[in-house]
Design an enzyme around this catalytic site. Structure first.
Site, PDB file in Angstrom:
ATOM      1  N   GLY A 211       0.817  -1.202   0.000  1.00 33.39           N
ATOM      2  CA  GLY A 211       0.000   0.000   0.000  1.00 33.39           C
ATOM      3  C   GLY A 211       0.853   1.255   0.000  1.00 33.39           C
ATOM      4  O   GLY A 211       2.091   1.200   0.070  1.00 33.39           O
TER       5      GLY A 211
ATOM      6  N   TYR B 205     -16.519   3.268   7.943  1.00 35.43           N
ATOM      7  CA  TYR B 205     -15.059   3.146   7.936  1.00 35.43           C
ATOM      8  C   TYR B 205     -14.494   3.586   9.285  1.00 35.43           C
ATOM      9  O   TYR B 205     -13.728   2.864   9.928  1.00 35.43           O
ATOM     10  CB  TYR B 205     -14.467   4.003   6.812  1.00 35.43           C
ATOM     11  CG  TYR B 205     -12.992   4.289   6.986  1.00 35.43           C
ATOM     12  CD1 TYR B 205     -12.054   3.275   6.858  1.00 35.43           C
ATOM     13  CD2 TYR B 205     -12.539   5.575   7.283  1.00 35.43           C
ATOM     14  CE1 TYR B 205     -10.702   3.529   7.036  1.00 35.43           C
ATOM     15  CE2 TYR B 205     -11.195   5.845   7.459  1.00 35.43           C
ATOM     16  CZ  TYR B 205     -10.275   4.816   7.336  1.00 35.43           C
ATOM     17  OH  TYR B 205      -8.949   5.076   7.513  1.00 35.43           O
TER      18      TYR B 205
ATOM     19  N   LYS C 182     -12.550   1.420  12.384  1.00 33.89           N
ATOM     20  CA  LYS C 182     -11.208   1.748  12.874  1.00 33.89           C
ATOM     21  C   LYS C 182     -11.224   2.019  14.384  1.00 33.89           C
ATOM     22  O   LYS C 182     -10.320   1.592  15.108  1.00 33.89           O
ATOM     23  CB  LYS C 182     -10.650   2.952  12.121  1.00 33.89           C
ATOM     24  CG  LYS C 182     -10.453   2.708  10.632  1.00 33.89           C
ATOM     25  CD  LYS C 182      -9.508   1.546  10.339  1.00 33.89           C
ATOM     26  CE  LYS C 182      -8.062   1.951  10.457  1.00 33.89           C
ATOM     27  NZ  LYS C 182      -7.152   0.833  10.037  1.00 33.89           N
TER      28      LYS C 182
ATOM     29  N   ILE D  45       1.255   3.826   2.286  1.00 35.36           N
ATOM     30  CA  ILE D  45       2.059   4.024   3.488  1.00 35.36           C
ATOM     31  C   ILE D  45       2.932   2.804   3.758  1.00 35.36           C
ATOM     32  O   ILE D  45       4.110   2.917   4.101  1.00 35.36           O
ATOM     33  CB  ILE D  45       1.157   4.326   4.692  1.00 35.36           C
ATOM     34  CG1 ILE D  45       0.404   5.648   4.469  1.00 35.36           C
ATOM     35  CG2 ILE D  45       1.965   4.391   5.984  1.00 35.36           C
ATOM     36  CD1 ILE D  45      -0.714   5.903   5.459  1.00 35.36           C
TER      37      ILE D  45
END
Length: 336
Positions: free
Chosen positions: A11, A153, A157, A13
């Site tokens: 990905g 989302y 998280k 990051i």
């Protein structure tokens, strides 16, 4: 040579994190399923840069695959775990919430169970500034309440934070959660505003500007973020013996668990961000002003005092400089 397991390794990051660790003498196990949420070729190119290192091993599978992480932990005995794999994106969570349930919640559960069986020295898990939700007091501090998430989302998280805290408390697993604030830079995701705006401007197409441009974000340059992550690896949380936590610290009174903001500590107007892209591309944007999208928030702004206290470091790249680096990468990568 210490071993690090990085999920979401191909990905945006994750690839920067892996490269930093490899250059710092780590052996890195990179797990990524190369999902088609966005351009797989971009993920493969990122991974190619990592495979050039002798100390890198790529594993292609989903974090939520039953038993996968348990097997990796048993075989590799990672010293450090950096969990970045997740289904990202606020807007997509409205269209396809199940993918967030599977990747973010079940995937994190599989990770925590593996760590319970084969404890690493430190686990660092990615969260998001979206966890602050409807909180309007800014800049956001880690000790602020974060109870009213505005998208599924964000809800997943924040749930991973709660899950991780319970495992840290029950099994004495040192865990640091970091809340990211609008990360941008070279090799960035095509679904992010900087990528979409740059592409549209260079192709002489209009850009969609939500909330009629009245948006503020704490834009964090990716290399600053990754440097902060690297420093936080060595800031291992310790359960306080007497349950007393120093003021301003998000350390749990009952677990070796801490939440840390990683942000630039600067709320930048979206209009200013667009102007930086215009300056870097040398072209003016045609702006299509639109209302706020469901699940979005008008502003984010980090207080990063705790990060600086723990590491001595504060992200500092100015938006105009970070945007220019992205546009330079974009032009080279896509031959524009």
């Amino acid at each position: 040579m210490p071993t690090a397991l990085v999920t979401g390794a191909a990905g945006f990051i994750g690839s920067f994190v892996c490269r930093t660790l490899l250059e710092d003498g780590f052996r890195v196990i990179g797990l990524d399923c190369l999902s088609d949420y966005y351009d797989v070729a971009l993920k493969e190119r990122r991974e190619d840069t990592l495979l050039a290192y002798d100390g890198y091993r790529a594993v292609h599978d989903k974090v939520e695959t039953p038993g996968l992480l348990m097997s990796l932990f048993e075989d590799e005995k990672p010293d450090v775990v950096i969990h970045l794999a997740a289904q990202a994106g606020v807007r997509y969570s409205i269209e396809n919430p199940r993918s967030y349930l599977e990747s973010n919640l079940i995937g994190t559960f599989e990770l925590l169970e593996a760590a319970r069986a084969f404890p690493p020295k430190h686990m660092l898990l990615a969260s998001t500034s979206s966890a602050y939700g409807a909180n309007t007091e800014m800049p956001y501090r880690e000790t602020d309440k974060a109870d009213h998430q505005m998208s599924f989302y964000a809800a997943t998280k924040k749930s991973t934070e709660n899950m991780a805290h319970s495992y840290a408390h029950l099994f004495d697993l040192p865990i640091t959660m970091f809340r990211f604030f609008t990360v941008y830079g070279p090799w960035g995701r095509p679904d992010m505003a900087l990528f979409k705006f740059t592409k549209a401007i260079l192709e002489d197409r209009p850009i969609d500007v939500y909330n009629f441009g009245d948006m503020k974000r704490d834009f964090t340059y990716v290399e600053d973020l990754v440097h902060a992550i690297r420093l936080l690896i060595d800031a291992v949380p310790v359960r306080p013996e007497d349950g007393v936590v120093e003021e301003g610290d998000s350390l749990s009174p009952v677990a070796p668990f801490r939440v840390v903001n990683i942000g630039n500590s600067d709320a930048v107007q979206l209009v200013e961000f667009i102007e930086a892209i215009e300056a870097a591309t040398g072209k003016k944007a045609t702006r299509n002003l639109m209302p706020m999208q469901a699940g979005d928030v008008p502003a984010t702004w980090a207080n990063a005092d705790l990060l600086q206290k723990l590491t001595g470091y504060a992200p500092k790249t100015a938006v105009k400089d970070g945007v220019a680096k992205f546009v330079g990468w974009y032009r080279q990568y896509y031959d524009k």
